[in-house]
Enzyme design. Structure first.
Site, PDB file in Angstrom:
ATOM      1  N   ALA A  20       0.849  -1.197   0.000  1.00 43.65           N
ATOM      2  CA  ALA A  20       0.000   0.000   0.000  1.00 43.65           C
ATOM      3  C   ALA A  20       0.873   1.230   0.000  1.00 43.65           C
ATOM      4  O   ALA A  20       2.021   1.208   0.464  1.00 43.65           O
ATOM      5  CB  ALA A  20      -0.918   0.007   1.219  1.00 43.65           C
ATOM      6  N   LYS A  42       6.503  -0.709   7.405  1.00 45.95           N
ATOM      7  CA  LYS A  42       6.131   0.638   6.973  1.00 45.95           C
ATOM      8  C   LYS A  42       7.390   1.465   6.764  1.00 45.95           C
ATOM      9  O   LYS A  42       8.144   1.729   7.701  1.00 45.95           O
ATOM     10  CB  LYS A  42       5.223   1.305   8.009  1.00 45.95           C
ATOM     11  CG  LYS A  42       4.706   2.664   7.576  1.00 45.95           C
ATOM     12  CD  LYS A  42       3.676   3.198   8.568  1.00 45.95           C
ATOM     13  CE  LYS A  42       3.122   4.548   8.136  1.00 45.95           C
ATOM     14  NZ  LYS A  42       2.112   5.057   9.101  1.00 45.95           N
ATOM     15  N   ASP A 140      -7.726   9.663  15.466  1.00 48.06           N
ATOM     16  CA  ASP A 140      -7.939   9.548  14.022  1.00 48.06           C
ATOM     17  C   ASP A 140      -8.682   8.260  13.682  1.00 48.06           C
ATOM     18  O   ASP A 140      -8.310   7.539  12.752  1.00 48.06           O
ATOM     19  CB  ASP A 140      -6.606   9.604  13.275  1.00 48.06           C
ATOM     20  CG  ASP A 140      -6.791   9.907  11.778  1.00 48.06           C
ATOM     21  OD1 ASP A 140      -7.834  10.485  11.417  1.00 48.06           O
ATOM     22  OD2 ASP A 140      -5.909   9.550  10.987  1.00 48.06           O
TER      23      ASP A 140
END
Length: 524
Positions: A20, A42, A140
């Site tokens: 992603a 990540k 969030d």
């Protein structure tokens, strides 16, 4: 897309292919060649025009995300396995999830049936309960940060915007404050927010899951913000038994939103197919006290309680004190011993107003630990104080921040126990302290260690350099005096002191501070 094709990080994580692409980097499929499993890594991607200060801020934010998520052990919170410091920047190693985000699922397929959305809500509410009971706000919660696995789990991800309860945020710049459609109105007005703000965001997320659009649809972010601030939510058309609950969760007033108990009950009833009891508006958002629990069962009472909050075990608190992130990534979760029942005073303690920490220790004393010291201590934005020279530093922070001033010794004891119980052996630490010329570094933490008396009760924990010398570089002593809990850290990164000397220095400083507080308490 990142230009990296194949790389082995830390000698064990082999990047295979991108999974992603996000605003701050790329998530890679990687092979953990040590344990023989697939993980997600990540990669933090930085714009080329950023200056050194901005780059450091993004590094710190990435480390915060790992530290905050990793210390929360919960089936509905993404597991962070490791933090890699490679080429002076962080890489986050997480469990590989198989499935799709709630946002992808709804946009590419269709909105969820009401009972399925309720099951998602049960999982995410439970995750928020665990975060709030640890003193963390997510800030969030939105459909892009809720992952639906093929096994049926709803997982809350991306704690990059999360904030430790009581942590100063005014110095944090250059970062988004959330996704406008899913940010509670009080936060859009510039308020810091509370657990009720995360509840509003969860309500907006479940609304999207069922309706296929947010509760305040608009063409632009500015229009969304205006509608959230000035208009009620669009009445849901497909929500059925969840409709009344969603509208209460989306109330513009935090105090008018339902309690976590109420939300838990109604979501559970709908998820299991039982008739939902109509929720009544709560007179105030004041859940009962909650202690962190290792089991995933939904307790529903989650709003943190002043001094009883866990103050981040040197994660968010020290992040502000030293201008960089220092956090423990928990790699195991063995339960700590249960505290024996002890009676503590319920009356407000001796420290009803903030103590000037810098005045507790004279320079002549601190110079015994920092021989080259020439200046007074520097107050920090968290109410603590630091003394620094090249390669060495002494820092102390009132745990729990200003929330604890005037609280009772019992509440301070609860804070102390929570901090001790959340120091996990073999946790990985990523930290830096530019004031003592310590760049971003990787270390390992010990579990809670017994120490000689300091204050009314005390424990210690240490940081050992992870990949080079294995040297003990930082020692902490956490202690309580009346209604005040303090974390004292003594750091030596220049190799001039061995492990026992660093530990002795931290304990010496803790005793000095405890004695000074006791003298102040006695009115001396």
């Amino acid at each position: 897309m990142s230009g990296i094709d194949t790389r082995v990080l830390a000698g064990r994580y082999r990047l295979l292919n991108p999974l992603a692409e996000g605003g701050t980097g790329t998530v890679w499929l990687a092979a953990d060649e040590t344990l023989g499993r697939d993980v997600a890594v990540k990669e933090i991607r930085l714009p080329p025009d950023l200056g050194p200060v901005q780059r450091q801020e993004i590094y710190v934010a990435a480390l915060r995300e790992a530290n905050l998520a990793a210390r929360l052990k919960h089936p509905s919170i993404v597991t962070v396995h490791d933090v890699i410091i490679e080429q002076d920047r962080p890489w986050l190693v997480m469990e590989r999830l198989s499935g799709a985000t709630l946002e992808q699922t709804v946009r590419e397929r269709r909105p969820l049936p009401v009972h399925q959305a309720a099951r998602v809500g049960v999982g995410i509410l439970s995750a928020l309960a665990a975060a709030h009971s640890a003193g963390l706000l997510h800030r969030d919660v939105n459909p892009g940060n809720v992952f639906l696995t093929r096994a049926g789990r709803a997982i809350l991800t991306d704690f990059g915007l999360a904030v430790v309860d009581g942590e100063a945020t005014s110095g944090r710049t250059g970062h988004l404050v959330g996704t406008p459609n899913y940010v509670a109105p009080e936060r859009l007005r510039g308020e810091r927010g509370s657990p009720a703000s995360d509840l509003w965001s969860l309500g907006a997320t479940l609304y999207f899951a069922i309706e296929g659009l947010p509760p305040h649809p608009a063409a632009t972010s500015i229009a969304v913000i205006n509608r959230v601030l000035t208009e009620p939510a669009r009445p849901p058309e497909r929500a059925g038994a969840l409709g009344p609950l969603l509208m209460l969760m989306l109330d513009p007033l935090p105090e008018a939103r339902p309690s976590f108990d109420t939300v838990s009950r109604v979501l559970g009833e709908v998820a299991t197919g039982h008739p939902a009891t109509a929720p009544a508006p709560a007179p105030a958002f004041v859940p009962a006290p909650h202690r962190p629990q290792p089991a995933p069962a939904l307790r529903g009472v989650v709003q943190p309680r002043g001094a009883a909050l866990w103050a981040a075990v040197e994660v968010g608190v020290v992040a502000v004190v030293i201008g960089a992130t220092m956090g423990v990534v928990h790699l195991s979760a063995d339960p700590a011993p249960v505290e024996k029942p002890v009676t503590f005073s319920e009356k407000p303690g001796a420290f009803t107003t903030p103590v000037d920490m810098c005045k507790l220790l004279p320079v002549a004393d601190v110079r015994q630990l920092l021989p080259a010291l020439t200046s007074e201590g520097e107050p920090t934005s968290t109410g603590g104080c630091q003394w620094v020279i090249s390669g060495m530093g002494l820092e102390m922070s009132p745990s729990g921040l200003n929330k604890q001033w005037g609280k009772s010794p019992r509440q301070a004891h609860e804070l102390f126990v929570n901090e001790r119980n959340n120091v996990i052996p073999n946790g990985q630490v990523a930290w830096s302290w530019s004031d003592i010329d310590a760049g971003i570094r990787s270390a390992r933490s010990t579990g809670p260690l017994p120490v000689k008396p300091a204050g009314s009760e005390a424990f210690g924990y240490d940081f050992y350099e992870n990949r080079k010398t294995g040297r003990l570089e930082q020692s902490h002593v956490v202690f309580r005096v009346d209604n005040l809990v303090v974390d004292v850290a003594y750091t030596v990164v220049d190799g001039s002191k061995d492990g026992p000397a660093v530990q002795a220095g931290a304990h010496t400083a803790a005793v000095w501070v405890a004695n000074a507080l006791n003298k102040q308490k006695a009115g001396g």
